[in-house]
Design an enzyme around this catalytic site. Structure first.
Site, PDB file in Angstrom:
ATOM      1  N   ASP A 249      15.155   1.983   0.003  1.00  0.00           N
ATOM      2  CA  ASP A 249      14.649   3.218   0.113  1.00  0.00           C
ATOM      3  C   ASP A 249      15.107   4.058  -0.832  1.00  0.00           C
ATOM      4  OD1 ASP A 249      12.175   2.998   1.827  1.00  0.00           O
ATOM      5  OD2 ASP A 249      13.298   3.965   3.547  1.00  0.00           O
TER       6      ASP A 249
ATOM      7  N   HIS B  51      14.058   7.764  -1.685  1.00  0.00           N
ATOM      8  CA  HIS B  51      13.135   8.898  -1.398  1.00  0.00           C
ATOM      9  C   HIS B  51      13.525  10.221  -2.142  1.00  0.00           C
ATOM     10  CE1 HIS B  51      11.281   6.459   1.331  1.00  0.00           C
ATOM     11  NE2 HIS B  51      11.784   6.414   2.432  1.00  0.00           N
TER      12      HIS B  51
ATOM     13  N   HIS C  94      15.699  10.429   5.611  1.00  0.00           N
ATOM     14  CA  HIS C  94      16.518   9.271   5.521  1.00  0.00           C
ATOM     15  C   HIS C  94      16.629   8.817   3.987  1.00  0.00           C
ATOM     16  CE1 HIS C  94      12.723   7.707   5.977  1.00  0.00           C
ATOM     17  NE2 HIS C  94      12.955   6.503   5.377  1.00  0.00           N
TER      18      HIS C  94
ATOM     19  N   ASP D 260      16.747  -3.301   2.093  1.00  0.00           N
ATOM     20  CA  ASP D 260      17.253  -2.045   2.404  1.00  0.00           C
ATOM     21  C   ASP D 260      18.650  -1.946   3.387  1.00  0.00           C
ATOM     22  OD1 ASP D 260      14.752  -1.499   1.279  1.00  0.00           O
ATOM     23  OD2 ASP D 260      13.932  -0.300   2.850  1.00  0.00           O
TER      24      ASP D 260
ATOM     25  N   CYS E 155      10.430  -3.004   7.192  1.00  0.00           N
ATOM     26  CA  CYS E 155      10.258  -3.191   5.804  1.00  0.00           C
ATOM     27  C   CYS E 155      10.336  -4.637   5.174  1.00  0.00           C
ATOM     28  CB  CYS E 155      11.472  -2.515   5.195  1.00  0.00           C
ATOM     29  SG  CYS E 155      10.973  -0.717   5.053  1.00  0.00           S
TER      30      CYS E 155
ATOM     31  N   LYS F 120      12.444   1.696  -3.832  1.00  0.00           N
ATOM     32  CA  LYS F 120      11.034   2.005  -3.693  1.00  0.00           C
ATOM     33  C   LYS F 120      10.649   3.405  -2.875  1.00  0.00           C
ATOM     34  CE  LYS F 120      11.886  -0.711   0.533  1.00  0.00           C
ATOM     35  NZ  LYS F 120      11.623   0.235   1.670  1.00  0.00           N
TER      36      LYS F 120
HETATM   37 ZN    ZN Z   1      11.693   5.373   3.963  1.00  0.00          ZN
END
Ligand code: ZN
Length: 197
Positions: free
Chosen positions: A55, A57, A74, A13, A138, A99
């Site tokens: 990440d 999303h 974020h 990340d 993470c 992810k």
């Molecule tokens: Zn996140």
């Protein structure tokens, strides 16, 4: 300790939203980029596998405050904040692992809901060198899952940084990972082929 045949580098990340200026910034996040770039070069030169999680999303992700989650918006997939740091020199052959891509599920771990474990085993990997952000979220969860899945883990201490929402969170995460069986090394030790502590 020189990385060998069954080793892989995992970069967790290192995205703009987690770096200074981003929406969920790790205060000292920038300091991991130099060490990670040196490790990327070192592993790539030996033909060893490289993995970078992110990440990724949807705009209405359950971890966002407006949906009752703990975090500001974020790393919305495709946004500028979700991009890897412009300073990160990720070689073209690196495998990107996205992810927490669905609205209703979150994952701090790069193994959660992804095919990372499968891809590592397919590549014959038994030991992971873990770097990235953030030590107390993470990185911690990725390392925990890696150990539970039977991988050996070396956390690169100068290539991770903590949020420290509560003072000491990063140090506690380090101790937790150590207690679970993770090993620790600094980038210079790895580049010099020194023993893992
Ligand atoms: Zn996140």
């Amino acid at each position: 300790m020189t990385p060998g045949q069954a080793d892989a580098l995992v970069v967790v990340d290192v995205q703009r939203d987690f770096l200074p200026g981003g929406s969920l910034a790790v205060a000292q996040g920038d300091r991991v980029i130099g060490p990670i770039n040196r490790l990327l070069e070192h592993f790539a030169a030996r033909g060893l596998p490289l993995f970078a999680s992110r990440d990724w999303h949807p705009p209405d992700h359950c971890s966002f405050r407006e949906r009752g989650g703990p975090w500001p918006v974020h790393c919305v997939a495709g946004s500028a904040g979700a991009a890897f740091s412009e300073g990160l020199r990720l070689p073209a052959q690196a495998c990107v692992v996205s992810k927490a891509t669905r609205p209703e599920s979150d994952s701090y771990s790069a193994f959660g809901g992804t095919d990372l474990g499968h891809r590592l085993r397919e590549a014959g990997v038994t030991r992971l060198f873990v770097t990235g952000l953030a030590t107390d979220y993470c990185v911690l969860h990725t390392v925990t899952d890696a150990l539970a899945a039977g991988f050996a883990v070396v956390v690169v201490r100068d290539a991770v940084a903590a949020v420290d929402a509560q003072p000491g969170d990063g140090d506690r995460a380090i101790e937790r990972m150590r207690g679970l069986g993770a090993h620790f090394a600094d980038t210079a030790e790895i580049l010099a082929g020194a023993a893992v502590q």
